[in-house]
Design an enzyme around this catalytic site. Structure first.
Site, PDB file in Angstrom:
ATOM      1  N   GLU A 304      11.514 -58.625  41.998  1.00  0.00           N
ATOM      2  CA  GLU A 304      11.921 -59.564  40.950  1.00  0.00           C
ATOM      3  C   GLU A 304      13.283 -59.195  40.378  1.00  0.00           C
ATOM      4  OE1 GLU A 304      10.045 -62.349  39.345  1.00  0.00           O
ATOM      5  OE2 GLU A 304      12.168 -62.557  38.917  1.00  0.00           O
ATOM      6  N   ASP A 308      16.739 -61.535  40.646  1.00  0.00           N
ATOM      7  CA  ASP A 308      17.398 -62.077  39.459  1.00  0.00           C
ATOM      8  C   ASP A 308      18.869 -61.660  39.412  1.00  0.00           C
ATOM      9  OD1 ASP A 308      14.859 -62.947  38.918  1.00  0.00           O
ATOM     10  OD2 ASP A 308      14.460 -61.535  37.298  1.00  0.00           O
ATOM     11  N   SER A 522      10.905 -67.804  39.600  1.00  0.00           N
ATOM     12  CA  SER A 522      11.708 -66.595  39.429  1.00  0.00           C
ATOM     13  C   SER A 522      13.060 -66.741  40.089  1.00  0.00           C
ATOM     14  CB  SER A 522      11.024 -65.421  40.116  1.00  0.00           C
ATOM     15  OG  SER A 522      10.107 -64.839  39.273  1.00  0.00           O
ATOM     16  N   ILE A 565      14.779 -85.610  40.588  1.00  0.00           N
ATOM     17  CA  ILE A 565      13.884 -85.302  41.709  1.00  0.00           C
ATOM     18  C   ILE A 565      12.689 -86.244  41.608  1.00  0.00           C
ATOM     19  CG2 ILE A 565      12.539 -83.489  42.874  1.00  0.00           C
ATOM     20  CD1 ILE A 565      15.615 -82.894  42.561  1.00  0.00           C
ATOM     21  N   ASP A 585      10.085 -85.671  34.386  1.00  0.00           N
ATOM     22  CA  ASP A 585       8.698 -85.497  34.808  1.00  0.00           C
ATOM     23  C   ASP A 585       8.254 -84.066  34.541  1.00  0.00           C
ATOM     24  OD1 ASP A 585       9.214 -83.833  37.296  1.00  0.00           O
ATOM     25  OD2 ASP A 585      10.333 -85.639  37.824  1.00  0.00           O
TER      26      ASP A 585
END
Ligand SMILES: *[C@@H]1O[C@H](CO)[C@@H](O)[C@H](O)[C@H]1NC(C)=O
Ligand SMILES: *[C@@H]1O[C@H](CO)[C@@H](O)[C@H](O)[C@H]1NC(C)=O
Ligand SMILES: *[C@@H]1O[C@H](CO)[C@@H](O)[C@H](O)[C@H]1NC(C)=O
Ligand SMILES: *[C@@H]1O[C@H](CO)[C@@H](O)[C@H](O)[C@H]1NC(C)=O
Ligand SMILES: *[C@@H]1O[C@H](CO)[C@@H](O)[C@H](O)[C@H]1NC(C)=O
Length: 613
Positions: A304, A308, A522, A565, A585
């Site tokens: 992770e 990032d 992430s 989208i 949405d």
């Protein structure tokens, strides 16, 4: 009253120490201030060990939060009125009376003022105490709880407080919150087996000043060159690097391995090779002093953190990056003989950051957990802390989650009824943060989904936070369009998320010296944050203030700079979840960023066609 004896003992001790007769102070009997069901997946395994240390955070009622909120929204349209730290502190400080009463209560229980640590605004008091002392203070009993995944924490499902303090104290943690900051990444590759030597079209033989998505994007491996082309940052050279900064947060022992980041940049953003980043360590967070152990590698530690840092630097270079690495939430080992700490994620971080004179204008966080693992009162208080950063002109972006509307099999209420429900994700449900969903494919981009690992971007409606005014029109139209679908499984009156989205699948990441592919919000969160940071760069270069708290601007104007989208859905809870639709949405928000349009809409020049004015 299991603890009445020790309570008396400590009280007498306090009297001896302070010399003030206890009877002279306001005292009242304890009454339960807050309780919360133990979330499913957690079960009690035994009493808390006596040598366990608790870093207790006491949140005092903030005296003028309504005014803070008013200024937060005003800041959007009159950014000159955005608060600096002393002004914000003035609004959130507790009353002198509240502070005095809480100090008296602590002293009555033998906790001396010299042991207390106050936030700059004094709205939080922090004190480290052995569990027995906290049990006396709160007239409760802590236990060890075990999660299905094997990790343990020390908590108490309910906590009393003297009745006269109820109106002055919002939250005390760690008590009944089972919330964990879980990384929102899902491995595409089988765990422990990174794919080596993947072949994809990179570096392609293209002229980067005139490059197309079709030339550089391949859904089987998303690279920085693809993201920069797709979201149109590639032709932009940052002009305010230094004044402008971006931050990311690491929790749960994650760190950002600098040697992996260098490998990544030299391959995928060669002109940024050598770019460094700052690491600020909070509460003994991991700052990569020692190599990972085989067990840590097997657990995927730093996947992770590397994802990032690599994503942000590759898009934003040379904008300085600050990585905040917060410790204090280690997997608690119940049979260890050494005292262990138990912390609440976010509180340690947010109190550190709020105490800084200067904070990066955009901060990306790829962690979250089911909202129902957090008690409502505590969630509201953490959310109010995030509002303070917003009022100081900081945009906070959080991952929307990786299980669609909820992890299939877990979609039940936590209130004792076990009713079927979708499971919203906190902090995305906090109205003062901007939540990022996920997409895949390029022509067109659609909602991300990977049947191999079940990854689908999170989306939904809060059960704790009411719908904020700035999203009412967009969200009500979406709910009307659902025409009753999923009724009863979500709270139509709640804060709806996400607010925007970005690519979230098959991000090439260098980890443990080699390339792996990662899925998750992430990935989309640092990507979206990096684009917003470049909009700020353009604003700052023109002498304008940064975007700050994004949402009211996004819903009023900024959405025109996002690619809508319209295909796919937030698959989860054994069904299709919320569908993507034209306009806003509950799976991709308004869509994915178009940097050039956003920059123009923000008033930072460039491609301002009439349609964007
Ligand atoms: C990490 O890298 C080392 C050296 O290349 C390798 O031996 C090891 O298997 C790798 N571990 C994992 C979990 O990928
Ligand atoms: C995308 O990558 C895959 C796997 O590396 C490769 O087989 C395929 O040819 C690539 N597609 C394009 C259009 O480059
Ligand atoms: C950009 O590339 C396209 C082909 O991909 C070409 O037709 C066009 O002339 C190029 N434009 C510039 C300004 O180089
Ligand atoms: C960072 O990762 C490399 C592998 O790429 C490893 O050799 C090194 O020990 C790691 N550094 C730390 C401090 O974990
Ligand atoms: C809810 O589920 C838990 C197990 O997860 C069970 O122990 C409990 O009895 C159930 N409660 C009701 C009301 O069905």
């Amino acid at each position: 009253m299991v603890f009445s004896t020790s309570l008396l003992f400590v009280a007498l001790l306090a009297e001896a120490v302070s010399g003030t007769p206890i009877s002279a102070r306001v005292r009242s009997p304890y009454a339960v201030k807050d309780s919360h069901f133990v979330p499913r997946k957690w079960s009690r395994v035994g009493p808390a060990p006596a040598d366990h240390t608790i870093n207790l955070h006491i949140g005092l009622k903030q005296s003028q939060f309504d005014e803070l909120e008013r200024r937060l929204f005003e800041g959007i349209f009159h950014s000159s009125r955005r608060g600096r730290s002393p002004q914000v502190n003035e609004l959130v400080k507790p009353t002198d009376n509240a502070l005095g009463l809480v100090h008296d209560w602590l002293l009555d229980n033998g906790v001396e003022p010299s042991h207390l640590d106050h936030s700059p605004a004094k709205d939080w008091i922090k004190v480290s105490l052995l569990v027995n002392a906290v049990e006396v203070l709160l007239d409760t009993e802590y236990s060890i709880f075990k999660h299905e995944d094997g990790s343990h924490i020390v908590r108490t499902p309910s906590w009393p407080l003297p009745a006269h303090l109820h109106e002055h104290v919002d939250a005390i943690q760690p008590t009944n919150s089972f919330f964990r900051a879980e990384p929102r990444r899902t491995n595409w590759r089988p765990a422990g087996r990174p794919e080596h030597g993947m072949e994809w079209n990179y570096p392609p033989q293209v002229d980067v000043s005139n490059v197309t998505v079709a030339q550089v994007c391949n859904a089987s491996a998303v690279t920085p060159l693809c993201l920069r082309t797709l979201y149109r940052t590639i032709g932009y050279t940052p002009q305010a690097a230094g004044t402008n900064r971006i931050g990311l947060t690491d929790y749960l022992g994650e760190a950002n391995n600098k040697s992996d980041v260098q490998l990544f940049l030299s391959k995928f953003r060669p002109d940024a090779a050598g770019a460094d980043f700052a690491v600020e360590v909070i509460d003994n967070g991991d700052n990569q002093q020692t190599p990972n152990t085989p067990a840590q590698l097997a657990a995927g530690k730093d996947l992770e953190g590397n994802l990032d840092a690599e994503t942000v630097l590759a898009i934003d270079y040379p904008t300085p990056l600050v990585a905040y690495t917060t410790g204090g939430a280690p997997p608690f080992v119940p049979d260890a003989f050494t005292p262990t700490d138990t912390n609440e994620p976010y509180l340690a971080w947010v109190s550190y950051v709020l105490a800084q004179a200067s904070v990066p204008q955009v901060i990306s966080t790829s962690y979250g957990d089911d909202e129902q693992t957090v008690p409502a009162a505590y969630a509201r208080r953490v959310c109010a802390e995030f509002a303070q950063l917003g009022a100081r002109g900081v945009s906070l972006l959080f991952a929307s989650g990786d299980s669609g509307v909820g992890r299939t099999g877990a979609c039940l209420t936590n209130d004792g009824r076990n009713a079927s429900t979708f499971l919203p994700s906190f902090p995305s449900t906090c109205p003062y943060v901007t939540s990022v969903g996920g997409t895949k494919a390029f022509a067109p981009e659609v909602v991300a989904y990977d049947a191999r690992n079940g990854f689908a971007p999170g989306g939904g409606f809060s059960d704790y936070f009411a719908q904020p005014w700035w999203q009412a029109r967009a969200v009500d139209a979406y709910v009307a369009g659902l025409a009753g679908r999923h009724d009863g499984l979500y709270n139509k009156a709640g804060r709806a998320y996400p607010d925007l989205a970005a690519q979230a699948q098959h991000f090439v990441t260098v980890w443990n010296g080699s390339e792996v592919l990662l899925d998750g919000t992430s990935a989309s969160t640092p990507a979206a944050a990096a684009v917003i940071a470049l909009v700020n760069d353009a604003l700052l270069a023109r002498g304008k203030p940064p975007l700050g708290f994004l949402n009211p601007w996004l819903y009023r104007r900024g959405f025109k700079g996002l690619n809508d989208i319209v295909s796919g859905s937030a698959i989860g809870c054994g069904g299709d979840g919320f569908p993507a639709e034209a306009g806003w949405d509950a799976v991709t928000g308004w869509g994915t960023p178009d940097f050039l349009k956003l920059k123009a809409l923000a008033g930072a020049g460039g491609e301002v066609g009439r349609q964007w004015d």
